[in-house]
Design a protein around this motif. Structure first.
Motif, PDB file in Angstrom:
ATOM      1  N   LYS A 187      23.948  -1.900  28.019  1.00 23.73           N
ATOM      2  CA  LYS A 187      24.371  -0.951  26.858  1.00 23.73           C
ATOM      3  C   LYS A 187      25.796  -0.548  27.312  1.00 23.73           C
ATOM      4  O   LYS A 187      26.160   0.642  27.627  1.00 23.73           O
ATOM      5  N   SER A 247      31.268  -0.597  21.034  1.00 24.85           N
ATOM      6  CA  SER A 247      29.999  -1.209  22.052  1.00 24.85           C
ATOM      7  C   SER A 247      30.079  -2.644  22.039  1.00 24.85           C
ATOM      8  O   SER A 247      30.707  -3.233  21.263  1.00 24.85           O
ATOM      9  N   ALA A 261      28.760   0.754  26.297  1.00 30.20           N
ATOM     10  CA  ALA A 261      29.351   1.464  24.955  1.00 30.20           C
ATOM     11  C   ALA A 261      30.344   2.402  25.403  1.00 30.20           C
ATOM     12  O   ALA A 261      30.360   3.114  26.421  1.00 30.20           O
TER      13      ALA A 261
END
Length: 193
Positions: free
Chosen positions: A190, A182, A192
């Motif tokens: 986010k 990530s 990831a």
């Protein structure tokens, strides 16, 4: 000169549709206590068309780097028991976090790495790109938040400057584990794999 800069900033905000109505909240320059950039402002700035393309490119690069780094480490016999975090701060300092064994194995792997470009330089390049994108997202969020919170055009610049001073110690974290990776940075959505 400052008046021209304020008018240019307000003009930019108006054309971007972000100038919004003023609120009875903080007046820029009236208080030394400025609220930090809101998460909502960061998310709105990160979701603009220009930022979205850069975010997608960064996500793609992060996934590729994570997959290739895990494969190379596995080939070299390095097995991670938990996540290893590469943290790069805006001042250029780098730190690696993880269990002592994982940290030592990762550092030994990176030191012995002969690939071109090396994984260490690829991580640094990714961090630099994330830092640039993060700065851009934070600037957009600060412009938007300042325009919505300040009561005067002079206040917009003052509040913007104050908000940006609070973001000067940002960092980018690339996390790698046996099962994924990530990338987080101020304003990230986010990224990831």
């Amino acid at each position: 000169m400052l008046s021209n800069l304020n008018n240019s900033l307000l003009s930019y905000l108006t054309t971007q549709g972000q100038a919004g109505s003023t609120t009875s909240g903080n007046t820029a320059g009236a208080s030394t206590k400025t609220q930090p950039l809101s998460q909502g402002a960061l998310q709105r700035a990160a979701s603009t068309a220009k930022a979205s393309g850069a975010v997608q490119s960064l996500e793609s690069g992060q996934k590729t780097l994570g997959n290739e780094l895990r494969a190379a480490m596995a080939k070299a016999g390095v097995k991670l028991s938990g996540p290893v975090e590469f943290s790069v701060k805006s001042d250029g300092s780098v730190s690696i976090k993880g269990s002592d064994a994982d940290k030592a194995a990762t550092q030994a792997f990176l030191k012995a790495d002969t690939s071109q470009p090396s994984f260490a330089s690829r991580i640094a390049t990714q961090a630099r790109d994330a830092m640039k994108l993060s700065t851009s997202i934070q600037q957009s969020a600060a412009i938007s938040q300042a325009a919505k919170s300040a009561k005067t055009s002079g206040g917009v610049m003052s509040l913007y400057t104050s908000l940006m001073q609070q973001t000067s110690s940002t960092s980018v974290v690339f996390s790698l584990s046996a099962s994924g990776s990530s990338l987080t940075y101020p304003g990230s959505l986010k990224a990831a794999a």
